[in-house]
Scaffold this active site. Structure first.
Site, PDB file in Angstrom:
ATOM      1  N   ARG A 123      29.131 -58.886 -77.365  1.00 37.95           N
ATOM      2  CA  ARG A 123      29.277 -58.378 -78.870  1.00 37.95           C
ATOM      3  C   ARG A 123      28.383 -59.188 -79.811  1.00 37.95           C
ATOM      4  NH1 ARG A 123      34.546 -56.406 -81.597  1.00 37.95           N
ATOM      5  NH2 ARG A 123      35.375 -58.615 -81.412  1.00 37.95           N
TER       6      ARG A 123
ATOM      7  N   LYS B 250      37.156 -50.456 -82.396  1.00 39.91           N
ATOM      8  CA  LYS B 250      37.824 -49.739 -83.887  1.00 39.91           C
ATOM      9  C   LYS B 250      36.658 -50.052 -85.096  1.00 39.91           C
ATOM     10  CE  LYS B 250      41.215 -52.726 -83.741  1.00 39.91           C
ATOM     11  NZ  LYS B 250      41.121 -53.256 -82.467  1.00 39.91           N
TER      12      LYS B 250
ATOM     13  N   ARG C 213      49.650 -54.946 -86.747  1.00 40.77           N
ATOM     14  CA  ARG C 213      49.625 -55.667 -85.309  1.00 40.77           C
ATOM     15  C   ARG C 213      50.968 -55.999 -84.645  1.00 40.77           C
ATOM     16  NH1 ARG C 213      43.812 -57.503 -85.892  1.00 40.77           N
ATOM     17  NH2 ARG C 213      43.104 -58.175 -83.874  1.00 40.77           N
TER      18      ARG C 213
ATOM     19  N   ARG D 235      30.687 -63.843 -82.763  1.00 38.62           N
ATOM     20  CA  ARG D 235      32.115 -64.437 -83.596  1.00 38.62           C
ATOM     21  C   ARG D 235      32.649 -65.491 -82.838  1.00 38.62           C
ATOM     22  NH1 ARG D 235      36.100 -59.359 -84.730  1.00 38.62           N
ATOM     23  NH2 ARG D 235      37.444 -60.852 -83.966  1.00 38.62           N
TER      24      ARG D 235
ATOM     25  N   ARG E  81      43.534 -63.221 -77.000  1.00 44.13           N
ATOM     26  CA  ARG E  81      43.887 -62.124 -77.913  1.00 44.13           C
ATOM     27  C   ARG E  81      44.350 -60.982 -77.174  1.00 44.13           C
ATOM     28  NH1 ARG E  81      37.966 -61.824 -79.734  1.00 44.13           N
ATOM     29  NH2 ARG E  81      38.379 -60.252 -81.271  1.00 44.13           N
TER      30      ARG E  81
HETATM   31  P1  AMP Z   1      39.997 -58.898 -85.566  1.00 41.71           P
HETATM   32  O1  AMP Z   1      38.711 -58.770 -86.217  1.00 41.71           O
HETATM   33  O2  AMP Z   1      40.879 -57.468 -86.075  1.00 41.71           O
HETATM   34  O3  AMP Z   1      39.928 -58.779 -83.832  1.00 41.71           O
HETATM   35  O4  AMP Z   1      40.953 -59.988 -85.881  1.00 41.71           O
HETATM   36  C1  AMP Z   1      40.375 -61.251 -85.589  1.00 41.71           C
HETATM   37  C2  AMP Z   1      41.874 -62.292 -85.847  1.00 41.71           C
HETATM   38  O5  AMP Z   1      42.185 -62.165 -86.852  1.00 41.71           O
HETATM   39  C3  AMP Z   1      42.881 -61.976 -84.742  1.00 41.71           C
HETATM   40  O6  AMP Z   1      42.445 -62.470 -83.524  1.00 41.71           O
HETATM   41  C4  AMP Z   1      43.848 -62.639 -85.580  1.00 41.71           C
HETATM   42  O7  AMP Z   1      43.955 -63.925 -85.474  1.00 41.71           O
HETATM   43  C5  AMP Z   1      43.654 -62.151 -87.017  1.00 41.71           C
HETATM   44  N1  AMP Z   1      44.307 -60.963 -87.379  1.00 41.71           N
HETATM   45  C6  AMP Z   1      43.444 -60.089 -87.744  1.00 41.71           C
HETATM   46  N2  AMP Z   1      44.460 -58.924 -88.305  1.00 41.71           N
HETATM   47  C7  AMP Z   1      45.524 -59.347 -88.068  1.00 41.71           C
HETATM   48  C8  AMP Z   1      46.810 -59.017 -88.159  1.00 41.71           C
HETATM   49  N3  AMP Z   1      46.845 -57.484 -88.676  1.00 41.71           N
HETATM   50  N4  AMP Z   1      47.914 -59.612 -87.956  1.00 41.71           N
HETATM   51  C9  AMP Z   1      47.692 -60.656 -87.501  1.00 41.71           C
HETATM   52  N5  AMP Z   1      46.832 -61.421 -87.286  1.00 41.71           N
HETATM   53  C10 AMP Z   1      45.592 -60.830 -87.513  1.00 41.71           C
END
Ligand code: AMP
Length: 204
Positions: free
Chosen positions: A123, A14, A89, A151, A162
């Site tokens: 990554r 994404k 989400r 990360r 996740r």
């Molecule tokens: P990402 O970078 O999108 O993979 O997000 C990393 C982490 O941030 C996720 O595993 C969640 O813990 C949290 N997170 C990011 N976006 C959301 C969302 N829209 N709702 C809930 N948790 C989120």
């Protein structure tokens, strides 16, 4: 104002595909994951509240995410819509979003679970530019290896949580948006440029 949502499991690409969509549409990228990581590194209250959930690979509670989004959408650059990456989400997030902005298209990048772990664990991010690389699929240029970081939640163990969160809480959104007639599926299990081209075709 109408917005686009980039949808898909963690590691689907994404963030990588967001750049091309931003260039094509002029919409600013709004990544809740990036916003949370920034809050975390600044040590804000939000960051502290979100930390445990993120490190465990769980979703951060809807209330925190929604207040973050509401504030972000008030900014000047969001007035013509935004490109959401990693948001919504949950069904509750999507329903709340529907009350504040129109979503004209949801681009679902489809990648089988079996490929996700390899994608995420390999990554790396350039700590200076934020550019995302992959040790196998998109190697970083030589000479910047000391700038590459991984990360904290990109470990094999956290990826499983996740993915569980994705399947139980996020995947149902595909039906939600399909029923609204805005879901577009793209095969994300190809090389980056082919995926980009398929996405750009949807945007003409
Ligand atoms: P990402 O970078 O999108 O993979 O997000 C990393 C982490 O941030 C996720 O595993 C969640 O813990 C949290 N997170 C990011 N976006 C959301 C969302 N829209 N709702 C809930 N948790 C989120």
């Amino acid at each position: 104002m109408s917005s686009i949502v980039l949808f898909g499991p963690p590691g689907a690409g994404k963030g990588t595909q967001a750049t091309a969509i931003m260039e094509k549409t002029g919409l600013p990228q709004v990544s809740t994951g990036d916003m949370l990581r920034s809050a975390l590194s600044k040590g804000t209250n939000l960051g502290l509240e979100a930390k445990g959930y993120m490190e465990a690979g769980d979703l951060v509670p809807d209330g925190l995410i929604l207040s973050l989004i509401e504030e972000r959408l008030k900014e000047e650059d969001a007035k013509n819509g935004v490109l959401f990456d990693g948001f919504p989400r949950t069904i509750l997030q999507a329903e709340s979003l529907a009350k504040i902005t129109k979503v004209s298209m949801v681009i679902s990048i489809e990648v089988p679970d079996d490929n996700i772990v390899e994608r995420i664990v390999g990554r790396r991010m350039d700590s200076e530019t934020g550019e995302i690389y992959h040790i196998k699929f998109k190697p970083a240029p030589s000479g910047i290896s000391d700038r590459l970081i991984q990360r904290k939640d990109d470990t094999e163990e956290t990826v499983r949580s996740r993915l569980n969160a994705y399947h139980s809480q996020t995947a149902p959104l595909a039906d939600y948006y399909s029923n609204l007639g805005v879901l577009e599926k793209v095969n994300g299990n190809r090389n980056i440029i082919d995926v980009t081209n398929s996405i750009l075709e949807l945007l003409v």
